[in-house]
Design an enzyme around this catalytic site. Structure first.
Site, PDB file in Angstrom:
ATOM      1  N   LYS A 100       5.064  -4.488   4.979  1.00 11.00           N
ATOM      2  CA  LYS A 100       5.066  -5.944   5.051  1.00 11.00           C
ATOM      3  C   LYS A 100       6.503  -6.448   4.987  1.00 11.00           C
ATOM      4  O   LYS A 100       7.282  -6.022   4.130  1.00 11.00           O
ATOM      5  CB  LYS A 100       4.249  -6.525   3.904  1.00 11.00           C
TER       6      LYS A 100
ATOM      7  N   CYS B 275      -1.841  -9.939   4.603  1.00  8.53           N
ATOM      8  CA  CYS B 275      -2.066 -11.149   3.812  1.00  8.53           C
ATOM      9  C   CYS B 275      -1.326 -12.347   4.389  1.00  8.53           C
ATOM     10  O   CYS B 275      -1.639 -12.861   5.450  1.00  8.53           O
ATOM     11  CB  CYS B 275      -1.669 -10.879   2.358  1.00  8.53           C
TER      12      CYS B 275
ATOM     13  N   GLU C 228      -5.785  -4.834   1.801  1.00  4.42           N
ATOM     14  CA  GLU C 228      -4.446  -4.765   1.206  1.00  4.42           C
ATOM     15  C   GLU C 228      -4.501  -4.157  -0.199  1.00  4.42           C
ATOM     16  O   GLU C 228      -5.415  -4.430  -0.966  1.00  4.42           O
ATOM     17  CB  GLU C 228      -3.867  -6.179   1.135  1.00  4.42           C
TER      18      GLU C 228
END
Length: 505
Positions: free
Chosen positions: A327, A381, A271
């Site tokens: 995301k 994440c 990430e």
């Protein structure tokens, strides 16, 4: 003679002595030892059993306070990593760390104490009260995974991840593991006068999932796919990650590790792997692609107009971007601020977002692809802690990819707890999971949640590994948490039924 109902307002009074609450706090701390990094799984059901035993003869007001103290201990220890982001820039944010921990622990404790107090108020008799409180605590874990955008971290059932019992999650999800824990905890009260029977029943209740899980783990594993993945861990410390000089060092490290000799069909970076935006990367994309020597999936931030996104991008040889995933489940106040556009005028922005005032949300779960590699579902994440995101796709992916930056979580408990939750996603779906973490723990996890290869925390390096095979779709993937939630509501209703019948008499 009919007993006069206790007013619900008594939940706000009747605080037990401090000495008694300190014992509950200790039980909560002991129960949390079942979670990573220690993983003393037996501590969780035993401590919860002691807590339920203490609660069974108490009035609702006392139950509220006892569970609040125990919950504070559980969440204070299990979420102690929450202080770490504030210590990255300790001069600016360090003063916030104790407040963050206290507020998070108190908020989690209220998620336990309020339903436990209400369950105690509405139930009648020690057995019914113990059953109602046990069911209420598991249901509170489920609710916590949804309400206020959700935070299903440190659930009671997470203590089983390193035991064969964790394989239950293929049928029941993580919520079923919590149900098993609290069923074991309530048994001593339910069979108070039959200690031998209670012990035997608890052993039988645990033996079934343990034996079934052992058999599942011993079953033949699916064949590896003919695909070699290279997972790169640059070990970019968070306090140095965005420093202009150090970011150049970390970028070169990504290139060097990617270019090391050896076969690979896909290279994976973690990430926010680089300190520049995707829109500004045209000059270096060919360099990155050449170093990878294969398609590259990388974490990177990007911009659309005034909006910024935390993204994964697929780069094919030659440097062309073929697919982007944004995301969509963002961390409140970490990656975005509610009413952010209005608060931006006051100088209030998201804590962890590097660009802009905070990230914008992507469209939702999706499938990504790369040449000659099975399609995969990306999880950036925090998204890996939400099992519900794995069930709403038009097609089943071949594997799961978590790209993360756990440097925010320190080195004690946070990264290991995050890894354990990702492993549960593999068990729940029957899909292998590949984890690329900036500072670790990067790992290859098979479809039964076992770690096949990994890189430790704070160590740069790479993993070259074959992509593990997938299992058939699990029962949990088909039905989710509906059966377990329904069972818990039924048990809760039955535990409360005698009180209602008594009122009607």
């Amino acid at each position: 003679m009919r007993r006069t109902p206790r007013p619900l307002s008594r939940l706000r009074g009747g605080r037990p002595p401090l000495r008694s609450l300190l014992l509950d706090l200790a039980l909560g701390l002991i129960a949390a030892l079942g979670l990573a990094p220690l993983g003393i799984w037996a501590a969780t059901p035993l401590a919860m059993a002691a807590l339920i035993w203490r609660l069974s003869p108490l009035p609702a007001a006392a139950v509220f306070w006892h569970v609040l103290a125990a919950g504070f201990g559980w969440f204070a220890l299990s979420l102690s990593w929450i202080t770490e982001p504030f210590l990255v820039d300790i001069a600016r944010h360090g003063w916030m760390a104790p407040f963050a921990l206290i507020l998070m622990a108190l908020g989690g404790a209220l998620f336990w104490a309020v339903p436990a107090g209400v369950a105690a108020r509405l139930s009648r008799g020690p057995a019914a009260q113990a059953t109602a409180i046990a069911a209420a605590l598991v249901l509170s874990d489920w609710l916590r995974g949804w309400i206020f955008t959700g935070f299903p971290w440190a659930q009671i059932g997470h203590a089983w991840i390193d035991t064969p019992v964790a394989q239950m999650a293929a049928w029941t999800g993580a919520l079923g593991l919590g149900t098993l824990t609290m069923a074991l905890a309530a048994l001593p009260v339910l069979l108070r006068a039959r200690a031998v029977m209670a012990t035997a029943l608890a052993a039988a209740l645990l033996a079934g999932p343990w034996i079934a899980g052992t058999m599942r783990l011993a079953a033949p594993v699916p064949a590896d796919r003919p695909v070699i993945l290279r997972i790169v861990q640059p070990d970019a410390a968070q306090h140095l990650k965005w420093d202009p000089e150090w970011s150049t060092v970390f970028f070169q490290r990504l290139l060097d590790l990617s270019a090391e000799p050896g076969p690979r069909d896909l290279v994976i970076w973690p990430e926010t792997a680089v300190n520049f935006l995707l829109e500004d990367a045209d000059a270096v994309l060919p360099m990155m692609s050449q170093a990878a020597g294969a398609p590259l999936v990388m974490g990177i931030q990007r911009r659309e107009g005034s909006r910024f996104f935390n993204s994964l991008a697929t780069i094919v040889p030659g440097g062309q971007v073929t697919q982007v995933y944004d995301k969509f489940h963002l961390v409140p106040f970490g990656e975005y601020v509610p009413w952010g556009d209005a608060l931006a005028h006051l100088g209030i922005g998201a804590f962890a977002a590097r660009q802009g005032n905070g990230y914008s949300t992507g469209p939702g779960p999706q499938i990504m692809s790369a040449p000659d590699v099975p399609d995969f579902q990306p999880l950036i994440c925090y998204e890996a802690i939400f099992p519900q995101h794995l069930r709403h796709l038009d097609q089943r992916p071949g594997w799961l990819l978590q790209a993360t930056n756990d440097a925010w979580f320190g080195t004690l408990s946070g990264p290991y707890q995050h890894l354990d939750q990702a492993r549960l996603r593999a068990i729940e779906t029957g899909l292998p999971l590949v984890r690329a973490a900036n500072t670790g723990v990067s790992a290859v996890v098979d479809a039964r949640g076992r770690i096949l290869d990994s890189l430790p925390l704070n160590q740069p390096g790479k993993i070259d590994a074959a992509l593990p095979g997938a299992l058939p779709a699990t029962p949990w993937l088909a039905v989710g948490n509906v059966p377990v939630v329904t069972l818990l509501l039924l048990v809760l209703g039955l535990a409360l039924w005698p009180r209602r019948r008594g009122r009607a008499a």
